[in-house]
Design a protein around this motif. Sequence first.
Motif, short mmCIF file in Angstrom:
data_model
loop_
_atom_site.label_atom_id
_atom_site.label_comp_id
_atom_site.label_asym_id
_atom_site.label_seq_id
_atom_site.Cartn_x
_atom_site.Cartn_y
_atom_site.Cartn_z
N LEU A 172 0.83 -1.21 0.00
CA LEU A 172 0.00 0.00 0.00
C LEU A 172 0.87 1.26 0.00
O LEU A 172 0.55 2.24 -0.68
N THR A 173 1.97 1.22 0.73
CA THR A 173 2.86 2.38 0.72
C THR A 173 3.49 2.57 -0.65
O THR A 173 3.77 3.70 -1.07
N GLY A 174 3.72 1.46 -1.35
CA GLY A 174 4.27 1.56 -2.70
C GLY A 174 3.31 2.23 -3.66
O GLY A 174 3.72 3.02 -4.53
N ILE A 175 2.03 1.94 -3.50
CA ILE A 175 1.02 2.59 -4.33
C ILE A 175 0.95 4.07 -4.01
O ILE A 175 0.81 4.91 -4.90
N ARG A 176 1.10 4.41 -2.72
CA ARG A 176 1.08 5.81 -2.33
C ARG A 176 2.22 6.57 -3.03
O ARG A 176 2.06 7.67 -3.55
N SER A 177 3.42 5.95 -3.05
CA SER A 177 4.56 6.59 -3.72
C SER A 177 4.35 6.64 -5.23
O SER A 177 4.76 7.60 -5.88
N ALA A 178 3.69 5.62 -5.79
CA ALA A 178 3.41 5.62 -7.23
C ALA A 178 2.44 6.75 -7.59
O ALA A 178 2.57 7.37 -8.65
N VAL A 179 1.47 7.00 -6.72
CA VAL A 179 0.55 8.13 -6.91
C VAL A 179 1.34 9.44 -6.93
O VAL A 179 1.17 10.29 -7.80
N LEU A 180 2.23 9.57 -5.95
CA LEU A 180 3.06 10.77 -5.85
C LEU A 180 3.93 10.92 -7.09
O LEU A 180 4.10 12.03 -7.63
N TRP A 181 4.50 9.83 -7.55
CA TRP A 181 5.36 9.82 -8.74
C TRP A 181 4.62 10.37 -9.96
O TRP A 181 5.15 11.20 -10.70
N GLN A 182 3.39 9.92 -10.14
CA GLN A 182 2.59 10.44 -11.24
C GLN A 182 2.28 11.92 -11.06
O GLN A 182 2.33 12.71 -12.00
N GLN A 183 1.99 12.32 -9.83
CA GLN A 183 1.62 13.71 -9.54
C GLN A 183 2.75 14.69 -9.85
O GLN A 183 2.50 15.83 -10.24
N VAL A 184 4.00 14.25 -9.68
CA VAL A 184 5.14 15.16 -9.91
C VAL A 184 5.71 15.03 -11.32
O VAL A 184 6.75 15.61 -11.63
N GLY A 185 5.03 14.27 -12.18
CA GLY A 185 5.45 14.20 -13.58
C GLY A 185 6.16 12.92 -13.95
O GLY A 185 6.78 12.85 -15.03
N GLY A 186 6.09 11.91 -13.09
CA GLY A 186 6.71 10.64 -13.41
C GLY A 186 5.90 9.85 -14.42
O GLY A 186 4.70 10.08 -14.58
N GLY A 187 6.55 8.94 -15.10
CA GLY A 187 5.88 8.10 -16.09
C GLY A 187 6.76 6.95 -16.50
O GLY A 187 7.99 7.02 -16.39
N ARG A 188 6.13 5.87 -16.95
CA ARG A 188 6.90 4.66 -17.26
C ARG A 188 7.85 4.85 -18.44
O ARG A 188 8.86 4.16 -18.55
N LEU A 189 7.55 5.80 -19.33
CA LEU A 189 8.46 6.05 -20.45
C LEU A 189 9.83 6.53 -19.97
O LEU A 189 10.84 6.29 -20.63
N GLN A 190 9.85 7.21 -18.81
CA GLN A 190 11.13 7.67 -18.26
C GLN A 190 12.05 6.49 -17.95
O GLN A 190 13.27 6.59 -18.08
N LEU A 191 11.44 5.38 -17.53
CA LEU A 191 12.24 4.19 -17.21
C LEU A 191 12.86 3.59 -18.46
O LEU A 191 13.85 2.86 -18.38
N MET A 192 12.29 3.91 -19.61
CA MET A 192 12.83 3.39 -20.87
C MET A 192 13.83 4.36 -21.50
O MET A 192 14.88 3.94 -22.00
N PHE A 193 13.52 5.66 -21.45
CA PHE A 193 14.29 6.62 -22.23
C PHE A 193 15.14 7.58 -21.40
O PHE A 193 15.95 8.32 -21.97
#
Length: 209
Positions: A172-193
């Motif tokens: 559940l804490t991981g999902i909380r951080s994933a929510v935050l990651w999206q909110q600050v501009g994170g995205g899975r494409l960053q992990l690729m490029f």
Amino acid sequence: MTKNYVDITLALAGVCQSARLVQQLGHQSKCDEHPFRILLHSLLDLKPTSVLAVYSDAFSNLKIGLETLQKILNLSAEEECGAELARYILGLMVLERKLNRNRSAQNKLSRYIGALKPQLLHFDLLSETIVSAIADIYVDVISPLGLRIQVTGAPAVLQNSKIQDQVRAALLTGIRSAVLWQQVGGGRLQLMFNRRRLFAQAKQLLLQC
């Protein structure tokens, strides 16, 4: 708009830290207490003043997460260990997307998290009572979203109800951080490029730990 890679890296490290603690629990029947406490506390502050404030205002509180992020981004990392962590991290990101599309689940999650705070007047954050309550939130709100993260480890360990609660709370804490990651501009494409930039940022933040 220019992305803030410090905030993106911190939030992603939060996801990675959750995954690493889940891995520890599955294989060792215990996890590092201080990083776990930091992540559990991150659930309670839904209107933080900054990304770092979510993790109690210290880069060192995400040391394990930053190290894990580097391992995931480093192609020379141990394949089996890294693949397991990557599976947990991807699963958390998928669940965050499912939660993001379900307003009812979001509202329910907020209510349940709010109901935790009075209990903290009487119980420590790492107590079985609180961890069990957080695990119940995962079961009630996240599990119905439709993706089950399969945790790897020793069968005898994973059958322990206390370990199961800790695993669910960590997820559940991981999902909380994933929510935050999206909110600050994170995205899975960053992990690729943008792997090199994320790796370099994690390395720089580790120097401040």
